[in-house]
Scaffold this motif. Structure first.
Motif, PDB file in Angstrom:
ATOM      1  N   ASN A 101      -1.597   5.722 -20.399  1.00 52.97           N
ATOM      2  CA  ASN A 101      -0.767   5.183 -21.489  1.00 52.97           C
ATOM      3  C   ASN A 101       0.621   4.789 -21.003  1.00 52.97           C
ATOM      4  OD1 ASN A 101       0.067   7.791 -20.973  1.00 52.97           O
ATOM      5  ND2 ASN A 101       0.460   8.306 -23.122  1.00 52.97           N
ATOM      6  N   GLY A 102       0.771   4.606 -19.684  1.00 59.42           N
ATOM      7  CA  GLY A 102       2.076   4.281 -19.120  1.00 59.42           C
ATOM      8  C   GLY A 102       2.376   2.794 -19.115  1.00 59.42           C
ATOM      9  N   THR A 103       3.638   2.466 -18.790  1.00 61.44           N
ATOM     10  CA  THR A 103       4.068   1.074 -18.750  1.00 61.44           C
ATOM     11  C   THR A 103       4.979   0.818 -17.557  1.00 61.44           C
ATOM     12  OG1 THR A 103       5.945   1.559 -20.212  1.00 61.44           O
ATOM     13  CG2 THR A 103       3.926   0.701 -21.257  1.00 61.44           C
ATOM     14  N   VAL A 104       4.995  -0.431 -17.134  1.00 62.59           N
ATOM     15  CA  VAL A 104       5.970  -0.922 -16.159  1.00 62.59           C
ATOM     16  C   VAL A 104       6.866  -1.925 -16.865  1.00 62.59           C
ATOM     17  CG1 VAL A 104       6.361  -2.109 -13.979  1.00 62.59           C
ATOM     18  CG2 VAL A 104       4.290  -0.743 -14.279  1.00 62.59           C
TER      19      VAL A 104
ATOM     20  N   LEU B 109       2.325  -4.986  -9.360  1.00 62.04           N
ATOM     21  CA  LEU B 109       0.917  -4.604  -9.422  1.00 62.04           C
ATOM     22  C   LEU B 109       0.628  -3.392  -8.541  1.00 62.04           C
ATOM     23  CD1 LEU B 109      -0.694  -8.152  -9.451  1.00 62.04           C
ATOM     24  CD2 LEU B 109      -0.686  -6.498 -11.325  1.00 62.04           C
ATOM     25  N   CYS B 110       1.297  -3.308  -7.405  1.00 59.57           N
ATOM     26  CA  CYS B 110       1.118  -2.149  -6.528  1.00 59.57           C
ATOM     27  C   CYS B 110       1.595  -0.876  -7.220  1.00 59.57           C
ATOM     28  CB  CYS B 110       1.877  -2.346  -5.220  1.00 59.57           C
ATOM     29  SG  CYS B 110       1.227  -3.689  -4.181  1.00 59.57           S
ATOM     30  N   LEU B 111       2.760  -0.936  -7.826  1.00 60.99           N
ATOM     31  CA  LEU B 111       3.310   0.224  -8.524  1.00 60.99           C
ATOM     32  C   LEU B 111       2.447   0.617  -9.716  1.00 60.99           C
ATOM     33  CD1 LEU B 111       7.052  -0.862  -8.440  1.00 60.99           C
ATOM     34  CD2 LEU B 111       6.084   1.067  -7.171  1.00 60.99           C
ATOM     35  N   ALA B 112       1.887  -0.376 -10.393  1.00 63.97           N
ATOM     36  CA  ALA B 112       1.073  -0.118 -11.585  1.00 63.97           C
ATOM     37  C   ALA B 112      -0.186   0.676 -11.269  1.00 63.97           C
ATOM     38  CB  ALA B 112       0.695  -1.437 -12.262  1.00 63.97           C
ATOM     39  N   GLU B 113      -0.609   0.666 -10.030  1.00 61.76           N
ATOM     40  CA  GLU B 113      -1.836   1.372  -9.645  1.00 61.76           C
ATOM     41  C   GLU B 113      -1.736   2.879  -9.866  1.00 61.76           C
ATOM     42  OE1 GLU B 113      -3.199   0.274  -5.727  1.00 61.76           O
ATOM     43  OE2 GLU B 113      -2.739  -1.833  -6.067  1.00 61.76           O
ATOM     44  N   GLY B 114      -0.518   3.412  -9.914  1.00 60.59           N
ATOM     45  CA  GLY B 114      -0.350   4.851 -10.110  1.00 60.59           C
ATOM     46  C   GLY B 114      -0.043   5.254 -11.533  1.00 60.59           C
ATOM     47  N   LEU B 115       0.020   4.296 -12.442  1.00 58.86           N
ATOM     48  CA  LEU B 115       0.402   4.584 -13.826  1.00 58.86           C
ATOM     49  C   LEU B 115      -0.553   5.528 -14.531  1.00 58.86           C
ATOM     50  CD1 LEU B 115       1.435   1.160 -15.422  1.00 58.86           C
ATOM     51  CD2 LEU B 115       2.869   3.212 -15.273  1.00 58.86           C
ATOM     52  N   GLN B 116       0.015   6.337 -15.409  1.00 60.61           N
ATOM     53  CA  GLN B 116      -0.816   7.081 -16.341  1.00 60.61           C
ATOM     54  C   GLN B 116      -1.501   6.096 -17.289  1.00 60.61           C
ATOM     55  OE1 GLN B 116       1.311  10.274 -18.322  1.00 60.61           O
ATOM     56  NE2 GLN B 116       2.454  10.791 -16.466  1.00 60.61           N
TER      57      GLN B 116
ATOM     58  N   ARG C  13       0.833  -1.208   0.000  1.00 62.31           N
ATOM     59  CA  ARG C  13       0.000   0.000   0.000  1.00 62.31           C
ATOM     60  C   ARG C  13       0.871   1.263   0.000  1.00 62.31           C
ATOM     61  NH1 ARG C  13      -3.349  -0.553  -2.822  1.00 62.31           N
ATOM     62  NH2 ARG C  13      -2.003  -2.297  -3.392  1.00 62.31           N
ATOM     63  N   VAL C  14       2.043   1.178   0.636  1.00 61.32           N
ATOM     64  CA  VAL C  14       2.969   2.310   0.598  1.00 61.32           C
ATOM     65  C   VAL C  14       3.464   2.523  -0.841  1.00 61.32           C
ATOM     66  CG1 VAL C  14       5.208   3.173   1.357  1.00 61.32           C
ATOM     67  CG2 VAL C  14       3.690   2.060   2.999  1.00 61.32           C
ATOM     68  N   LEU C  15       3.861   1.453  -1.506  1.00 58.57           N
ATOM     69  CA  LEU C  15       4.319   1.560  -2.890  1.00 58.57           C
ATOM     70  C   LEU C  15       3.217   2.110  -3.791  1.00 58.57           C
ATOM     71  CD1 LEU C  15       6.257  -1.822  -3.308  1.00 58.57           C
ATOM     72  CD2 LEU C  15       7.235   0.445  -2.885  1.00 58.57           C
ATOM     73  N   SER C  16       2.006   1.630  -3.582  1.00 63.84           N
ATOM     74  CA  SER C  16       0.873   2.110  -4.365  1.00 63.84           C
ATOM     75  C   SER C  16       0.666   3.601  -4.160  1.00 63.84           C
ATOM     76  CB  SER C  16      -0.395   1.344  -3.962  1.00 63.84           C
ATOM     77  OG  SER C  16      -1.548   1.938  -4.520  1.00 63.84           O
ATOM     78  N   MET C  17       0.705   4.052  -2.918  1.00 64.81           N
ATOM     79  CA  MET C  17       0.474   5.463  -2.617  1.00 64.81           C
ATOM     80  C   MET C  17       1.561   6.342  -3.245  1.00 64.81           C
ATOM     81  SD  MET C  17      -1.486   7.691  -1.156  1.00 64.81           S
ATOM     82  CE  MET C  17      -2.462   6.858   0.116  1.00 64.81           C
ATOM     83  N   ILE C  18       2.809   5.908  -3.131  1.00 59.33           N
ATOM     84  CA  ILE C  18       3.901   6.691  -3.720  1.00 59.33           C
ATOM     85  C   ILE C  18       3.726   6.790  -5.228  1.00 59.33           C
ATOM     86  CG2 ILE C  18       6.381   6.731  -4.184  1.00 59.33           C
ATOM     87  CD1 ILE C  18       6.774   5.471  -1.398  1.00 59.33           C
ATOM     88  N   SER C  19       3.376   5.678  -5.854  1.00 57.59           N
ATOM     89  CA  SER C  19       3.184   5.671  -7.302  1.00 57.59           C
ATOM     90  C   SER C  19       2.022   6.581  -7.701  1.00 57.59           C
ATOM     91  CB  SER C  19       2.935   4.248  -7.798  1.00 57.59           C
ATOM     92  OG  SER C  19       2.833   4.215  -9.211  1.00 57.59           O
ATOM     93  N   LYS C  20       0.947   6.550  -6.933  1.00 58.34           N
ATOM     94  CA  LYS C  20      -0.199   7.409  -7.243  1.00 58.34           C
ATOM     95  C   LYS C  20       0.153   8.881  -7.090  1.00 58.34           C
ATOM     96  CE  LYS C  20      -3.661   3.950  -6.051  1.00 58.34           C
ATOM     97  NZ  LYS C  20      -4.584   3.460  -4.989  1.00 58.34           N
ATOM     98  N   LEU C  21       0.990   9.207  -6.113  1.00 59.49           N
ATOM     99  CA  LEU C  21       1.412  10.593  -5.924  1.00 59.49           C
ATOM    100  C   LEU C  21       2.283  11.074  -7.096  1.00 59.49           C
ATOM    101  CD1 LEU C  21       2.273  10.488  -2.123  1.00 59.49           C
ATOM    102  CD2 LEU C  21       0.406  11.774  -3.168  1.00 59.49           C
TER     103      LEU C  21
END
Length: 213
Positions: A82-85, A73-80, A47-55
């Motif tokens: 048209n973005g990619t991981v 998957l956590c990091l992907a939650e903040g993607l634009q 959830r920390v990784l997700s929040m940082i990515s969303k910010l």
């Protein structure tokens, strides 16, 4: 690791965002089928990784060390949109396992898996990144940093996991302990390198946030 009393840590977790259902499934399958399941980020750090990515709302994310894909998957939650991981792992036995859960998520088409040695894969990636997560072999953290620093966009973020290394970073160093030596060297690099500004968060086994200047 608990850097605060366990009951207080439990309170922190209980009052943070809940783990999504798909990630709960991934955790269960990781513990059922995969060796060393505790290498996964886990629900709170996830959830920390997700929040940082969303910010940050990154367009391009690089992950070094996929394992079973939880942090991906956590990091992907903040993607634009048209973005990619781009996520790199050397263990081919985990490739299909990762893909199953990536494709169950809404980010499946945005996640690009790379199988191989990250030191060889990274130079071949023809893009720059807004967010990089390093969670792989500790003895190569310095090498990874040196490869990615020029691929980081201005203001881009490097997240580095396990930087407290089970507390060994403050213990008397065994000269034969190459992993702890490598983590100490990496932490010093992040502190002294003028291209980044860094803070260490005492989250689980230590998470560093470094921002490109």
């Amino acid at each position: 690791m608990h850097f605060i009393p366990e009951k207080l840590d439990d309170y922190v977790v209980a009052h943070s965002e809940n783990e999504p259902e798909l990630l709960q499934q991934l955790t269960r399958e990781t513990f059922r089928k995969i060796l060393q399941p505790r290498m996964s980020s886990g629900p709170y750090q996830g959830r920390v990784l997700s929040m940082i990515s969303k910010l940050i709302n990154p367009k391009y994310i690089l992950e070094i060390g996929t394992f079973t894909g939880y942090s991906t998957l956590c990091l992907a939650e903040g993607l634009q949109q048209n973005g990619t991981v781009d996520t790199i792992d050397i263990n081919e036995e985990l490739f299909d396992f990762q893909r199953v859960f990536f494709d169950k998520s809404q980010y499946g088409t945005q996640i690009v898996q790379h199988l191989g040695n990250a030191l060889e894969v990274i130079p071949e990636l023809n893009k720059t990144f807004d967010l990089v997560f390093i969670d792989a072999d500790k003895d190569n953290y310095v090498n990874y940093f040196n490869l990615i620093i020029d691929k980081l966009n201005p203001g881009g973020i490097i997240l580095s996991d396990n930087v407290l290394w089970s507390g060994k970073v403050i213990e008397t160093l065994n000269p034969k302990d190459k992993m702890t030596t490598a983590v100490l060297e990496y932490n010093t690099l992040l502190k002294e390198d003028k291209r980044v500004e860094t803070v260490v968060l005492p989250i689980r086994d230590g998470l560093t946030i470094s921002r490109s200047i």
